[in-house]
Design an enzyme around this catalytic site. Structure first.
Site, PDB file in Angstrom:
ATOM      1  N   LEU A  36      53.283  35.359  55.595  1.00 15.17           N
ATOM      2  CA  LEU A  36      54.258  35.805  54.589  1.00 15.17           C
ATOM      3  C   LEU A  36      54.707  37.245  54.789  1.00 15.17           C
ATOM      4  O   LEU A  36      55.665  37.691  54.162  1.00 15.17           O
ATOM      5  CB  LEU A  36      53.674  35.627  53.185  1.00 15.17           C
ATOM      6  CG  LEU A  36      53.523  34.175  52.735  1.00 15.17           C
ATOM      7  CD1 LEU A  36      52.711  34.090  51.457  1.00 15.17           C
ATOM      8  CD2 LEU A  36      54.882  33.513  52.521  1.00 15.17           C
ATOM      9  N   ALA A  59      48.879  34.486  47.737  1.00 13.93           N
ATOM     10  CA  ALA A  59      48.920  35.863  47.232  1.00 13.93           C
ATOM     11  C   ALA A  59      47.962  36.710  48.053  1.00 13.93           C
ATOM     12  O   ALA A  59      47.035  36.172  48.677  1.00 13.93           O
ATOM     13  CB  ALA A  59      48.506  35.924  45.757  1.00 13.93           C
ATOM     14  N   TYR A  60      48.204  38.002  48.052  1.00 16.54           N
ATOM     15  CA  TYR A  60      47.222  38.952  48.574  1.00 16.54           C
ATOM     16  C   TYR A  60      46.300  39.229  47.392  1.00 16.54           C
ATOM     17  O   TYR A  60      46.707  39.871  46.420  1.00 16.54           O
ATOM     18  CB  TYR A  60      47.926  40.225  49.035  1.00 16.54           C
ATOM     19  CG  TYR A  60      46.997  41.241  49.640  1.00 16.54           C
ATOM     20  CD1 TYR A  60      46.924  41.422  51.018  1.00 16.54           C
ATOM     21  CD2 TYR A  60      46.175  42.026  48.830  1.00 16.54           C
ATOM     22  CE1 TYR A  60      46.054  42.356  51.571  1.00 16.54           C
ATOM     23  CE2 TYR A  60      45.308  42.953  49.378  1.00 16.54           C
ATOM     24  CZ  TYR A  60      45.257  43.115  50.739  1.00 16.54           C
ATOM     25  OH  TYR A  60      44.389  44.034  51.288  1.00 16.54           O
ATOM     26  N   THR A  61      45.059  38.695  47.431  1.00 21.63           N
ATOM     27  CA  THR A  61      44.192  38.758  46.242  1.00 21.63           C
ATOM     28  C   THR A  61      42.985  39.690  46.412  1.00 21.63           C
ATOM     29  O   THR A  61      42.090  39.692  45.563  1.00 21.63           O
ATOM     30  CB  THR A  61      43.680  37.344  45.866  1.00 21.63           C
ATOM     31  OG1 THR A  61      43.106  36.756  47.027  1.00 21.63           O
ATOM     32  CG2 THR A  61      44.790  36.461  45.346  1.00 21.63           C
ATOM     33  N   ASP A 101      46.629  38.636  35.020  1.00 22.99           N
ATOM     34  CA  ASP A 101      46.312  39.499  33.874  1.00 22.99           C
ATOM     35  C   ASP A 101      46.232  40.975  34.293  1.00 22.99           C
ATOM     36  O   ASP A 101      46.311  41.860  33.452  1.00 22.99           O
ATOM     37  CB  ASP A 101      44.974  39.074  33.249  1.00 22.99           C
ATOM     38  CG  ASP A 101      43.832  39.037  34.259  1.00 22.99           C
ATOM     39  OD1 ASP A 101      44.077  38.649  35.417  1.00 22.99           O
ATOM     40  OD2 ASP A 101      42.702  39.418  33.906  1.00 22.99           O
ATOM     41  N   TYR A 124      47.031  46.086  43.427  1.00 28.43           N
ATOM     42  CA  TYR A 124      47.202  44.622  43.357  1.00 28.43           C
ATOM     43  C   TYR A 124      48.078  44.275  42.146  1.00 28.43           C
ATOM     44  O   TYR A 124      49.071  43.552  42.272  1.00 28.43           O
ATOM     45  CB  TYR A 124      45.820  43.945  43.254  1.00 28.43           C
ATOM     46  CG  TYR A 124      45.870  42.488  42.840  1.00 28.43           C
ATOM     47  CD1 TYR A 124      46.305  41.501  43.719  1.00 28.43           C
ATOM     48  CD2 TYR A 124      45.471  42.098  41.560  1.00 28.43           C
ATOM     49  CE1 TYR A 124      46.346  40.159  43.320  1.00 28.43           C
ATOM     50  CE2 TYR A 124      45.505  40.764  41.153  1.00 28.43           C
ATOM     51  CZ  TYR A 124      45.947  39.807  42.044  1.00 28.43           C
ATOM     52  OH  TYR A 124      45.990  38.488  41.637  1.00 28.43           O
ATOM     53  N   TRP A 149      41.129  35.379  36.186  1.00 26.79           N
ATOM     54  CA  TRP A 149      39.761  35.039  36.612  1.00 26.79           C
ATOM     55  C   TRP A 149      39.668  33.604  37.141  1.00 26.79           C
ATOM     56  O   TRP A 149      38.906  32.770  36.623  1.00 26.79           O
ATOM     57  CB  TRP A 149      38.790  35.248  35.455  1.00 26.79           C
ATOM     58  CG  TRP A 149      38.533  36.689  35.129  1.00 26.79           C
ATOM     59  CD1 TRP A 149      39.175  37.787  35.629  1.00 26.79           C
ATOM     60  CD2 TRP A 149      37.550  37.201  34.209  1.00 26.79           C
ATOM     61  NE1 TRP A 149      38.652  38.932  35.079  1.00 26.79           N
ATOM     62  CE2 TRP A 149      37.657  38.606  34.219  1.00 26.79           C
ATOM     63  CE3 TRP A 149      36.603  36.612  33.387  1.00 26.79           C
ATOM     64  CZ2 TRP A 149      36.849  39.425  33.435  1.00 26.79           C
ATOM     65  CZ3 TRP A 149      35.793  37.422  32.602  1.00 26.79           C
ATOM     66  CH2 TRP A 149      35.908  38.810  32.631  1.00 26.79           C
TER      67      TRP A 149
END
Ligand SMILES: NC(=O)c1ccc[n+]([C@@H]2O[C@H](COP(=O)([O-])OP(=O)(O)OC[C@H]3O[C@@H](n4cnc5c(N)ncnc54)[C@H](OP(=O)(O)O)[C@@H]3O)[C@@H](O)[C@H]2O)c1
Length: 292
Positions: A36, A59-61, A101, A124, A149
């Site tokens: 991506l 996603a980049y988590t 969140d 992030y 979470w």
């Protein structure tokens, strides 16, 4: 319906990979097929495949690593979703995207609603928040589902970490002042899938009418300490645990490169009101996930 799924091997993507084929042709892409960070490739592949629905579970988590890999986090979490939104808008396709969140600073003392001000404390969260804005600006038929979470019973989730620590230590010290909604990846995918079921064959019109940001996470909330306590209680192989004492500690005792919001529970009533579904209570989902 032709569907493109990004992030097929992630916690959420893995669940979608099982569910989505129900709706027609599905093309699952992960880093090997498409990195991506190569933004032009996203454009090329979506223009070539012409999907009716794009589900972005990628996603980049790496929350702490994002503090130093800022460019990469911004490309994957902000620019790539923006591009997906532009392309889906131009081709009258639907985009379902997930956010977090961590767009909030955790300084209010009630669960967050969708229109509460965002103020991410870390890179992030900033990159995910920028992704939301890019999607909104592109317009089209999109859902941004903010969750929190997320765990699965595969890989290095918090649940598996706690189970591992409990087999090596007599005392576990778990942060007690971070609070949010534990969310089982399968319940999240299945509830998203209910939207697809509800609005076939007019998904595009239905989502365009209802486009926007929604909170979708496990019902109820807990501290990480309470979550860990419940994980230990639901452990089907409890006899393997060495742990005798579980101790709540302050976040200050575990300094991390990225700051985390303390109270980032999400109020999911807008989603429930709009779509008439909700995720089960987080304890029920945990029990179900752990008794598989
Ligand atoms: N995990 C949480 O606690 C949490 C909390 C709130 C919100 N969310 C959001 O929920 C969604 C799903 O999260 P998750 O926990 O399922 O994430 P995850 O398990 O970390 O999976 C992320 C996926 O994105 C892929 N990916 C990362 N960088 C990529 C790149 N450069 N090119 C292509 N693919 C790439 C990963 O591929 P590889 O397998 O190759 O790494 C992986 O398949 C995300 O939008 C996340 O921000 C998660």
């Amino acid at each position: 319906m032709k569907i493109v799924l990004f992030g097929k091997n992630g916690q959420l993507g893995w669940e979608f990979q099982r569910i989505l084929p129900l709706w027609g042709e599905i093309i699952c892409l992960d880093r090997e097929e498409l990195d991506l960070c190569n933004l032009h490739e996203i454009q090329d592949i979506l223009k070539e495949l012409k999907p009716d629905l794009v589900v972005n579970a990628s996603a980049y988590t790496e929350v702490d690593q994002a503090e130093t890999e800022t460019d990469k986090a911004m490309k994957i979490n902000a620019l790539a979703p923006g591009l997906m939104a532009e392309i889906t808008r131009k081709s009258d396709a639907v985009l379902i995207h997930y956010s977090t969140d961590y767009v909030f600073d955790g300084r209010i003392n009630r669960p967050y609603k969708e229109d509460d001000s965002t103020n991410p404390l870390n890179m992030y969260g900033k990159s995910k928040s920028a992704g939301e804005e890019n999607i909104k600006q592109a317009g089209g038929a999109y859902l941004i589902l903010r969750t929190s979470w997320v765990y699965s019973m595969r890989g290095n989730s918090f649940v598996n970490k706690v189970l591992g620590w409990a087999r090596k230590n007599e005392t576990l010290r778990i942060v007690g002042d971070q609070i949010s909604n534990p969310t089982w990846s399968r319940a999240l995918a299945e509830t998203t899938n209910l939207i697809l079921a509800e609005y076939q064959p007019n998904l595009f019109e239905a989502i365009r009418e209802r486009r926007g940001v929604y909170h979708l996470a496990g019902s109820g909330y807990a501290s990480r300490y309470e979550w860990a306590k419940q994980i230990l209680a639901c452990d089907p192989n409890r006899t393997e645990q060495w742990v005798r004492t579980l101790e709540p500690v302050s976040s200050d005792e575990f300094p991390t490169p990225a700051a985390r919001p303390l109270f980032s529970a999400l109020d999911c009533s807008k989603f429930e009101k709009t779509f008439h579904f909700s995720l089960p209570d987080w304890k029920e989902s945990l029990q179900a996930a752990m008794s598989e």
